[in-house]
Motif scaffolding. Structure first.
Motif, PDB file in Angstrom:
ATOM      1  N   MET A  34       0.837  -1.209   0.000  1.00  0.00           N
ATOM      2  CA  MET A  34       0.000   0.000   0.000  1.00  0.00           C
ATOM      3  C   MET A  34       0.872   1.260   0.000  1.00  0.00           C
ATOM      4  O   MET A  34       0.570   2.249   0.660  1.00  0.00           O
ATOM      5  CB  MET A  34      -0.923  -0.023   1.222  1.00  0.00           C
ATOM      6  N   ASN A  35       1.927   1.225  -0.731  1.00  0.00           N
ATOM      7  CA  ASN A  35       2.904   2.296  -0.846  1.00  0.00           C
ATOM      8  C   ASN A  35       2.264   3.560  -1.434  1.00  0.00           C
ATOM      9  O   ASN A  35       1.452   3.463  -2.355  1.00  0.00           O
ATOM     10  CB  ASN A  35       4.021   1.793  -1.766  1.00  0.00           C
ATOM     11  N   PRO A  36       2.624   4.755  -0.949  1.00  0.00           N
ATOM     12  CA  PRO A  36       2.073   5.988  -1.529  1.00  0.00           C
ATOM     13  C   PRO A  36       2.387   6.178  -3.009  1.00  0.00           C
ATOM     14  O   PRO A  36       1.709   6.940  -3.691  1.00  0.00           O
ATOM     15  CB  PRO A  36       2.718   7.103  -0.707  1.00  0.00           C
ATOM     16  N   ILE A  37       3.383   5.485  -3.522  1.00  0.00           N
ATOM     17  CA  ILE A  37       3.712   5.602  -4.942  1.00  0.00           C
ATOM     18  C   ILE A  37       2.562   5.065  -5.792  1.00  0.00           C
ATOM     19  O   ILE A  37       2.334   5.533  -6.893  1.00  0.00           O
ATOM     20  CB  ILE A  37       5.019   4.863  -5.251  1.00  0.00           C
ATOM     21  N   ARG A  38       1.838   4.092  -5.274  1.00  0.00           N
ATOM     22  CA  ARG A  38       0.682   3.569  -6.014  1.00  0.00           C
ATOM     23  C   ARG A  38      -0.354   4.663  -6.252  1.00  0.00           C
ATOM     24  O   ARG A  38      -1.128   4.590  -7.187  1.00  0.00           O
ATOM     25  CB  ARG A  38       0.038   2.411  -5.253  1.00  0.00           C
ATOM     26  N   LEU A  39      -0.376   5.659  -5.388  1.00  0.00           N
ATOM     27  CA  LEU A  39      -1.303   6.781  -5.552  1.00  0.00           C
ATOM     28  C   LEU A  39      -0.683   7.923  -6.352  1.00  0.00           C
ATOM     29  O   LEU A  39      -1.277   8.987  -6.466  1.00  0.00           O
ATOM     30  CB  LEU A  39      -1.721   7.311  -4.172  1.00  0.00           C
ATOM     31  N   ASN A  40       0.531   7.694  -6.860  1.00  0.00           N
ATOM     32  CA  ASN A  40       1.292   8.736  -7.563  1.00  0.00           C
ATOM     33  C   ASN A  40       1.475   9.972  -6.679  1.00  0.00           C
ATOM     34  O   ASN A  40       1.364  11.095  -7.134  1.00  0.00           O
ATOM     35  CB  ASN A  40       0.634   9.118  -8.890  1.00  0.00           C
ATOM     36  N   VAL A  60       6.148  12.797   3.472  1.00  0.00           N
ATOM     37  CA  VAL A  60       5.585  13.158   4.778  1.00  0.00           C
ATOM     38  C   VAL A  60       5.602  11.955   5.730  1.00  0.00           C
ATOM     39  O   VAL A  60       5.477  12.113   6.935  1.00  0.00           O
ATOM     40  CB  VAL A  60       4.152  13.710   4.604  1.00  0.00           C
ATOM     41  N   MET A  61       5.795  10.767   5.191  1.00  0.00           N
ATOM     42  CA  MET A  61       5.745   9.566   6.014  1.00  0.00           C
ATOM     43  C   MET A  61       6.757   9.557   7.164  1.00  0.00           C
ATOM     44  O   MET A  61       6.414   9.113   8.258  1.00  0.00           O
ATOM     45  CB  MET A  61       5.895   8.311   5.152  1.00  0.00           C
ATOM     46  N   PRO A  62       8.007  10.027   7.013  1.00  0.00           N
ATOM     47  CA  PRO A  62       8.897  10.061   8.189  1.00  0.00           C
ATOM     48  C   PRO A  62       8.314  10.895   9.340  1.00  0.00           C
ATOM     49  O   PRO A  62       8.445  10.516  10.505  1.00  0.00           O
ATOM     50  CB  PRO A  62      10.184  10.691   7.656  1.00  0.00           C
ATOM     51  N   PHE A  63       7.673  11.991   9.004  1.00  0.00           N
ATOM     52  CA  PHE A  63       6.996  12.796  10.015  1.00  0.00           C
ATOM     53  C   PHE A  63       5.906  11.970  10.688  1.00  0.00           C
ATOM     54  O   PHE A  63       5.764  11.970  11.916  1.00  0.00           O
ATOM     55  CB  PHE A  63       6.402  14.039   9.340  1.00  0.00           C
ATOM     56  N   PHE A  64       5.153  11.217   9.904  1.00  0.00           N
ATOM     57  CA  PHE A  64       4.111  10.355  10.449  1.00  0.00           C
ATOM     58  C   PHE A  64       4.689   9.268  11.345  1.00  0.00           C
ATOM     59  O   PHE A  64       4.158   8.979  12.407  1.00  0.00           O
ATOM     60  CB  PHE A  64       3.299   9.735   9.308  1.00  0.00           C
ATOM     61  N   TRP A  65       5.805   8.634  10.921  1.00  0.00           N
ATOM     62  CA  TRP A  65       6.419   7.588  11.739  1.00  0.00           C
ATOM     63  C   TRP A  65       6.818   8.142  13.096  1.00  0.00           C
ATOM     64  O   TRP A  65       6.564   7.509  14.123  1.00  0.00           O
ATOM     65  CB  TRP A  65       7.669   6.996  11.094  1.00  0.00           C
ATOM     66  N   LEU A  66       7.451   9.309  13.098  1.00  0.00           N
ATOM     67  CA  LEU A  66       7.925   9.896  14.348  1.00  0.00           C
ATOM     68  C   LEU A  66       6.783  10.194  15.309  1.00  0.00           C
ATOM     69  O   LEU A  66       6.847   9.858  16.489  1.00  0.00           O
ATOM     70  CB  LEU A  66       8.720  11.178  14.058  1.00  0.00           C
ATOM     71  N   GLY A  88      15.998   3.112   7.865  1.00  0.00           N
ATOM     72  CA  GLY A  88      15.083   2.918   8.977  1.00  0.00           C
ATOM     73  C   GLY A  88      13.982   3.955   9.082  1.00  0.00           C
ATOM     74  O   GLY A  88      12.956   3.697   9.694  1.00  0.00           O
ATOM     75  N   LEU A  89      14.170   5.116   8.480  1.00  0.00           N
ATOM     76  CA  LEU A  89      13.178   6.182   8.631  1.00  0.00           C
ATOM     77  C   LEU A  89      12.737   6.786   7.305  1.00  0.00           C
ATOM     78  O   LEU A  89      11.558   7.059   7.120  1.00  0.00           O
ATOM     79  CB  LEU A  89      13.737   7.286   9.531  1.00  0.00           C
ATOM     80  N   PHE A  90      13.652   6.987   6.384  1.00  0.00           N
ATOM     81  CA  PHE A  90      13.338   7.718   5.160  1.00  0.00           C
ATOM     82  C   PHE A  90      13.005   6.825   3.965  1.00  0.00           C
ATOM     83  O   PHE A  90      12.626   7.308   2.923  1.00  0.00           O
ATOM     84  CB  PHE A  90      14.483   8.655   4.791  1.00  0.00           C
ATOM     85  N   TRP A  91      13.174   5.536   4.081  1.00  0.00           N
ATOM     86  CA  TRP A  91      12.843   4.595   3.020  1.00  0.00           C
ATOM     87  C   TRP A  91      11.550   3.908   3.432  1.00  0.00           C
ATOM     88  O   TRP A  91      11.479   3.259   4.468  1.00  0.00           O
ATOM     89  CB  TRP A  91      13.976   3.611   2.851  1.00  0.00           C
TER      90      TRP A  91
END
Length: 145
Positions: free
Chosen positions: A70-76, A83-89, A133-136
């Motif tokens: 369900m990677n955000p790339i699928r949504l282009n 923004v996902m690293p911000f969400f993880w934190l 661990g965070l940005f990928w």
């Protein structure tokens, strides 16, 4: 009786400055090989089929396979990816507040949040490979969550 809330502004400033590099660097993260691979597989085969196939033939993980597909790339959407690293934190911060509150039920909310943010910063700074661990996305879903 008025509440006597003593806010430690220098500590809050240090915590914000500690998170700032991670948030800024998140906007410079780009998808890598596995991100594209799982996005294409997810579009081609579907969520359930690729999750079962990955579990049986490749890595043995089931829940993280669903999240990786369900990677955000699928949504282009590269913005959501960045923004996902911000969400993880911050999602881990909420989880830690809940954990600390269940262990130390007498701590104030300010101390709970302060300890939570401190532990997140400590964890993020001590990751063996912060880029994976965070940005990928694939690595963060697998190792962070």
């Amino acid at each position: 009786m008025p509440l006597n809330l003593k806010i430690n502004y220098p500590l809050i400033l240090l915590i914000v400055l500690g998170f700032l590099p991670f948030v800024v660097l998140g906007f410079f993260s780009f998808p890598m090989g596995d991100d594209y691979n799982y996005a294409v597989k997810g579009d081609e085969f579907g969520l359930l089929e690729i999750s079962v196939n990955e579990y049986m033939t490749w890595n043995g993980r089931y829940f993280s396979n669903i999240l990786v597909v369900m990677n955000p790339i699928r949504l282009n959407s590269f913005f959501v990816y960045r923004v996902m690293p911000f969400f993880w934190l911050f999602s881990l911060s909420f989880s830690l507040v809940y954990l600390l509150k269940s262990i130390f039920d007498k701590l104030s909310n300010q101390k709970l949040w302060t300890w939570s943010f401190f532990l997140i910063l400590l964890y993020a700074n001590k990751l063996p490979n912060i880029s994976e661990g965070l940005f990928w996305f694939t690595g963060a879903v697998t190792y962070w969550l």
